[in-house]
Design an enzyme around this catalytic site. Structure first.
Site, PDB file in Angstrom:
ATOM      1  N   GLU A   1       5.131 -13.515 -28.337  1.00  0.00           N
ATOM      2  CA  GLU A   1       4.306 -13.305 -27.139  1.00  0.00           C
ATOM      3  C   GLU A   1       4.074 -14.619 -26.423  1.00  0.00           C
ATOM      4  O   GLU A   1       4.084 -15.683 -27.041  1.00  0.00           O
ATOM      5  CB  GLU A   1       2.979 -12.608 -27.476  1.00  0.00           C
ATOM      6  CG  GLU A   1       1.960 -13.408 -28.259  1.00  0.00           C
ATOM      7  CD  GLU A   1       0.950 -14.183 -27.418  1.00  0.00           C
ATOM      8  OE1 GLU A   1       0.933 -14.040 -26.198  1.00  0.00           O
ATOM      9  OE2 GLU A   1       0.191 -14.972 -28.020  1.00  0.00           O
TER      10      GLU A   1
ATOM     11  N   PHE B   1     -13.182 -25.883 -21.883  1.00  0.00           N
ATOM     12  CA  PHE B   1     -12.301 -25.341 -20.846  1.00  0.00           C
ATOM     13  C   PHE B   1     -13.080 -24.444 -19.877  1.00  0.00           C
ATOM     14  O   PHE B   1     -12.858 -24.488 -18.669  1.00  0.00           O
ATOM     15  CB  PHE B   1     -11.145 -24.562 -21.471  1.00  0.00           C
ATOM     16  CG  PHE B   1     -10.293 -23.888 -20.452  1.00  0.00           C
ATOM     17  CD1 PHE B   1      -9.471 -24.644 -19.624  1.00  0.00           C
ATOM     18  CD2 PHE B   1     -10.333 -22.511 -20.278  1.00  0.00           C
ATOM     19  CE1 PHE B   1      -8.704 -24.030 -18.651  1.00  0.00           C
ATOM     20  CE2 PHE B   1      -9.559 -21.892 -19.315  1.00  0.00           C
ATOM     21  CZ  PHE B   1      -8.744 -22.655 -18.499  1.00  0.00           C
TER      22      PHE B   1
ATOM     23  N   HIS C   1       1.017 -20.897 -23.950  1.00  0.00           N
ATOM     24  CA  HIS C   1       1.357 -20.870 -25.366  1.00  0.00           C
ATOM     25  C   HIS C   1       2.361 -19.770 -25.676  1.00  0.00           C
ATOM     26  O   HIS C   1       2.540 -18.832 -24.902  1.00  0.00           O
ATOM     27  CB  HIS C   1       0.102 -20.847 -26.266  1.00  0.00           C
ATOM     28  CG  HIS C   1      -0.466 -19.511 -26.628  1.00  0.00           C
ATOM     29  ND1 HIS C   1      -1.763 -19.351 -27.041  1.00  0.00           N
ATOM     30  CD2 HIS C   1       0.071 -18.265 -26.682  1.00  0.00           C
ATOM     31  CE1 HIS C   1      -1.979 -18.096 -27.328  1.00  0.00           C
ATOM     32  NE2 HIS C   1      -0.893 -17.416 -27.121  1.00  0.00           N
TER      33      HIS C   1
ATOM     34  N   ARG D   1      -1.391  -8.776 -27.515  1.00  0.00           N
ATOM     35  CA  ARG D   1      -0.200  -9.050 -26.687  1.00  0.00           C
ATOM     36  C   ARG D   1       1.099  -8.945 -27.479  1.00  0.00           C
ATOM     37  O   ARG D   1       2.182  -8.867 -26.907  1.00  0.00           O
ATOM     38  CB  ARG D   1      -0.279 -10.476 -26.084  1.00  0.00           C
ATOM     39  CG  ARG D   1      -1.328 -10.648 -25.013  1.00  0.00           C
ATOM     40  CD  ARG D   1      -1.208 -11.997 -24.324  1.00  0.00           C
ATOM     41  NE  ARG D   1      -1.450 -13.117 -25.201  1.00  0.00           N
ATOM     42  CZ  ARG D   1      -2.643 -13.699 -25.402  1.00  0.00           C
ATOM     43  NH1 ARG D   1      -3.715 -13.245 -24.772  1.00  0.00           N
ATOM     44  NH2 ARG D   1      -2.759 -14.719 -26.218  1.00  0.00           N
TER      45      ARG D   1
ATOM     46  N   HIS E   1     -11.890 -25.489 -32.246  1.00  0.00           N
ATOM     47  CA  HIS E   1     -11.336 -24.717 -31.123  1.00  0.00           C
ATOM     48  C   HIS E   1     -12.434 -24.200 -30.209  1.00  0.00           C
ATOM     49  O   HIS E   1     -12.240 -24.095 -28.992  1.00  0.00           O
ATOM     50  CB  HIS E   1     -10.417 -23.559 -31.561  1.00  0.00           C
ATOM     51  CG  HIS E   1      -9.682 -22.950 -30.375  1.00  0.00           C
ATOM     52  ND1 HIS E   1     -10.121 -21.821 -29.732  1.00  0.00           N
ATOM     53  CD2 HIS E   1      -8.577 -23.367 -29.689  1.00  0.00           C
ATOM     54  CE1 HIS E   1      -9.301 -21.542 -28.718  1.00  0.00           C
ATOM     55  NE2 HIS E   1      -8.355 -22.470 -28.672  1.00  0.00           N
TER      56      HIS E   1
ATOM     57  N   SER F   1       1.491 -24.464 -28.384  1.00  0.00           N
ATOM     58  CA  SER F   1       0.466 -24.317 -27.348  1.00  0.00           C
ATOM     59  C   SER F   1       0.397 -25.614 -26.559  1.00  0.00           C
ATOM     60  O   SER F   1       0.109 -26.674 -27.119  1.00  0.00           O
ATOM     61  CB  SER F   1      -0.867 -24.026 -28.045  1.00  0.00           C
ATOM     62  OG  SER F   1      -1.913 -24.010 -27.121  1.00  0.00           O
TER      63      SER F   1
HETATM   64  C1  HEM Z   1      -7.163 -18.851 -26.968  1.00  0.00           C
HETATM   65  C2  HEM Z   1      -8.313 -22.735 -24.383  1.00  0.00           C
HETATM   66  C3  HEM Z   1      -5.335 -25.404 -27.085  1.00  0.00           C
HETATM   67  C4  HEM Z   1      -4.989 -21.726 -30.198  1.00  0.00           C
HETATM   68  C5  HEM Z   1      -7.681 -19.682 -26.006  1.00  0.00           C
HETATM   69  C6  HEM Z   1      -8.382 -19.229 -24.850  1.00  0.00           C
HETATM   70  C7  HEM Z   1      -8.703 -20.318 -24.112  1.00  0.00           C
HETATM   71  C8  HEM Z   1      -8.221 -21.453 -24.818  1.00  0.00           C
HETATM   72  C9  HEM Z   1      -9.423 -20.375 -22.788  1.00  0.00           C
HETATM   73  C10 HEM Z   1      -8.638 -17.778 -24.476  1.00  0.00           C
HETATM   74  C11 HEM Z   1      -7.402 -17.423 -23.692  1.00  0.00           C
HETATM   75  C12 HEM Z   1      -7.353 -16.050 -23.177  1.00  0.00           C
HETATM   76  O1  HEM Z   1      -7.127 -15.130 -23.965  1.00  0.00           O
HETATM   77  O2  HEM Z   1      -7.509 -15.885 -21.958  1.00  0.00           O
HETATM   78  C13 HEM Z   1      -7.531 -23.773 -24.845  1.00  0.00           C
HETATM   79  C14 HEM Z   1      -7.340 -25.025 -24.151  1.00  0.00           C
HETATM   80  C15 HEM Z   1      -6.504 -25.774 -24.900  1.00  0.00           C
HETATM   81  C16 HEM Z   1      -6.168 -24.980 -26.079  1.00  0.00           C
HETATM   82  C17 HEM Z   1      -7.978 -25.375 -22.825  1.00  0.00           C
HETATM   83  C18 HEM Z   1      -5.967 -27.161 -24.667  1.00  0.00           C
HETATM   84  C19 HEM Z   1      -6.400 -27.987 -23.720  1.00  0.00           C
HETATM   85  C20 HEM Z   1      -5.019 -24.643 -28.186  1.00  0.00           C
HETATM   86  C21 HEM Z   1      -4.167 -25.089 -29.257  1.00  0.00           C
HETATM   87  C22 HEM Z   1      -4.081 -24.066 -30.154  1.00  0.00           C
HETATM   88  C23 HEM Z   1      -4.856 -22.971 -29.619  1.00  0.00           C
HETATM   89  C24 HEM Z   1      -3.461 -26.449 -29.280  1.00  0.00           C
HETATM   90  C25 HEM Z   1      -3.338 -23.982 -31.462  1.00  0.00           C
HETATM   91  C26 HEM Z   1      -2.355 -24.786 -31.815  1.00  0.00           C
HETATM   92  C27 HEM Z   1      -5.494 -20.630 -29.550  1.00  0.00           C
HETATM   93  C28 HEM Z   1      -5.326 -19.264 -30.019  1.00  0.00           C
HETATM   94  C29 HEM Z   1      -5.936 -18.436 -29.077  1.00  0.00           C
HETATM   95  C30 HEM Z   1      -6.472 -19.306 -28.051  1.00  0.00           C
HETATM   96  C31 HEM Z   1      -4.603 -18.825 -31.281  1.00  0.00           C
HETATM   97  C32 HEM Z   1      -5.954 -16.920 -29.072  1.00  0.00           C
HETATM   98  C33 HEM Z   1      -7.105 -16.339 -29.817  1.00  0.00           C
HETATM   99  C34 HEM Z   1      -7.091 -14.834 -29.753  1.00  0.00           C
HETATM  100  O3  HEM Z   1      -6.572 -14.264 -28.807  1.00  0.00           O
HETATM  101  O4  HEM Z   1      -7.631 -14.230 -30.666  1.00  0.00           O
HETATM  102  N1  HEM Z   1      -7.598 -21.043 -25.985  1.00  0.00           N
HETATM  103  N2  HEM Z   1      -6.818 -23.782 -26.006  1.00  0.00           N
HETATM  104  N3  HEM Z   1      -5.427 -23.364 -28.446  1.00  0.00           N
HETATM  105  N4  HEM Z   1      -6.179 -20.612 -28.378  1.00  0.00           N
HETATM  106 FE1  HEM Z   1      -6.650 -22.235 -27.303  1.00  0.00          FE
END
Ligand code: HEM
Length: 359
Positions: free
Chosen positions: A149, A315, A332, A184, A308, A227
């Site tokens: 996805e 964010f 991502h 997704r 996170h 990501s």
């Molecule tokens: C989900 C922000 C980096 C793992 C999210 C979401 C946001 C976010 C806003 C919700 C997204 C949505 O569904 O609309 C950020 C920002 C990052 C960042 C601003 C970097 C500047 C990362 C990194 C990882 C990560 C580096 C892992 C290596 C995840 C995962 C979700 C997620 C797994 C999905 C959770 C779910 O749907 O249950 N992130 N993220 N994120 N992020 Fe991050």
């Protein structure tokens, strides 16, 4: 707007009657827009290969080992070359410099053909750990397309596998809530994607990986996330905001995943995209590349761990402050793999490299 007007991240041809519950609540409307790449229906599987070299000391010198790899990619017959590749690098906590090429093919057959016809496979199989001055690693994922996805913050973002797309979704409904990543993933309509529990006891000591070629078997439903963030197009004000508020918490999160395998994360590399010409890190494009024992462990960290939550909370403030002027690009891709869709091999690398950390 209601969810009725929103698109689904799952393309029509991969939709199924669910046997697992969807996490999306019926009246939830995401607070901002996100999109998913659409791959041609003819694409049945996607290949992502990480082909890398490991030096014991940090180096940005003209990297002949990486050029060796890129030569295999560039000189094969065109029909077998990857759709897209780019170099990336990270200095790991042991001080070793890991430079890799991440390449994508639209079928496992094409990847195999490339390996044969470019000479890569015979060269790789012939590498002798005793005569190599540095380590090499090969990590290849070949999931069927229902195990892949993508989510992107703007429709014009082309990163990683998105280079293979032939379309883009409209605003999707499955994002902006915990559990949306699972919603997704097409395969998650009918599969809980349970993996192997992270083992607390290490298996018997094997050979010293620095002097060995080691193959690691695939694991049931290993979850891989790449990501990324690109702030190269931001205004000076937005760049300052990104660097002061988002970048530090992102680094903390990536270091936490890297250093805490007990949460189910076998490996996490926070990598700089590298300029293919100069070999220097492009400091305005980075990504986390992490391997988890199962999707649930990745979900648990993103939803409940402070590192996170700080990224996520930072964010939301960032996005609110900039509104429609935000030009930071976020994307991502997540894949969940069957054991036979994974290939890991390490030649003369230290014991914390990639899946060697799972031994
Ligand atoms: C989900 C922000 C980096 C793992 C999210 C979401 C946001 C976010 C806003 C919700 C997204 C949505 O569904 O609309 C950020 C920002 C990052 C960042 C601003 C970097 C500047 C990362 C990194 C990882 C990560 C580096 C892992 C290596 C995840 C995962 C979700 C997620 C797994 C999905 C959770 C779910 O749907 O249950 N992130 N993220 N994120 N992020 Fe991050």
């Amino acid at each position: 707007m209601s969810t009725v007007n929103l698109d689904s991240a799952i393309p029509e041809h991969l939709r199924k009657d669910r046997t697992t519950p969807i996490k999306l609540s019926p009246n939830f409307v995401p607070p901002y827009a996100s999109y998913a790449s659409r791959f041609p229906e003819s694409v049945k599987e996607i290949v992502m290969a990480i082909i890398g070299v490991q030096y014991c000391t940090p180096t940005y010198s003209s990297d002949t080992a990486v050029s060796k790899i890129t030569k295999f990619l560039n000189t094969a017959p065109e029909s077998m070359r990857p759709t897209f590749w780019e170099p990336a690098a990270v200095t790991d906590p042991t001080g070793a410099y890991n430079a890799a090429v991440i390449a994508y093919w639209p079928s496992a057959g094409k990847y195999e053909q490339w390996g044969e016809k470019s000479g890569f496979k015979s060269w790789w199989d012939g590498l002798d750990v005793k005569s190599e001055p540095h380590g090499w690693f090969l990590e290849v994922f070949t999931p069927t397309v229902d195990r892949w996805e993508t989510v992107i913050s703007a429709q014009d973002i082309k990163e990683g596998s998105s280079h293979m797309r032939d379309g883009i979704s409209g605003d999707i409904k499955e994002h902006g809530y915990w559990g949306s990543m699972r919603d997704r993933l097409p395969i998650a309509q009918v599969d809980d994607l349970d993996g192997e529990k992270a083992e607390s006891e290490k298996s018997e000591k094997g050979p010293d990986p620095l002097n060995a070629r080691i193959r690691i078997p695939g694991k049931k439903n290993l979850a891989v996330i790449r990501s990324g963030q690109d702030w190269s197009g931001t205004s000076p004000e937005e760049r300052k905001l990104y660097l002061e508020t988002m970048h530090p918490v992102l680094i903390k999160g990536m270091e936490f995943l890297r250093d805490n395998p007990e949460i189910g994360c076998y490996s996490c590399r926070f990598m700089d995209v590298v300029d293919a010409e100069t070999g220097k890190p492009d400091k305005e494009r980075t990504f986390g590349l992490a391997y988890f024992n199962e999707l649930a462990s990745l979900e648990k960290w993103s939803k409940s761990h402070k590192t996170h939550l700080d990224i996520f909370g930072g964010f939301l403030k960032y996005a609110k402050k900039l509104g429609p002027d935000m030009t930071l690009k976020l994307w991502h891709e997540v894949l969940v793999l069957e054991p036979d869709q994974q290939y890991f091999e390490y030649i003369g690398c230290h014991g914390k490299t990639g899946m060697l950390g799972s031994l």
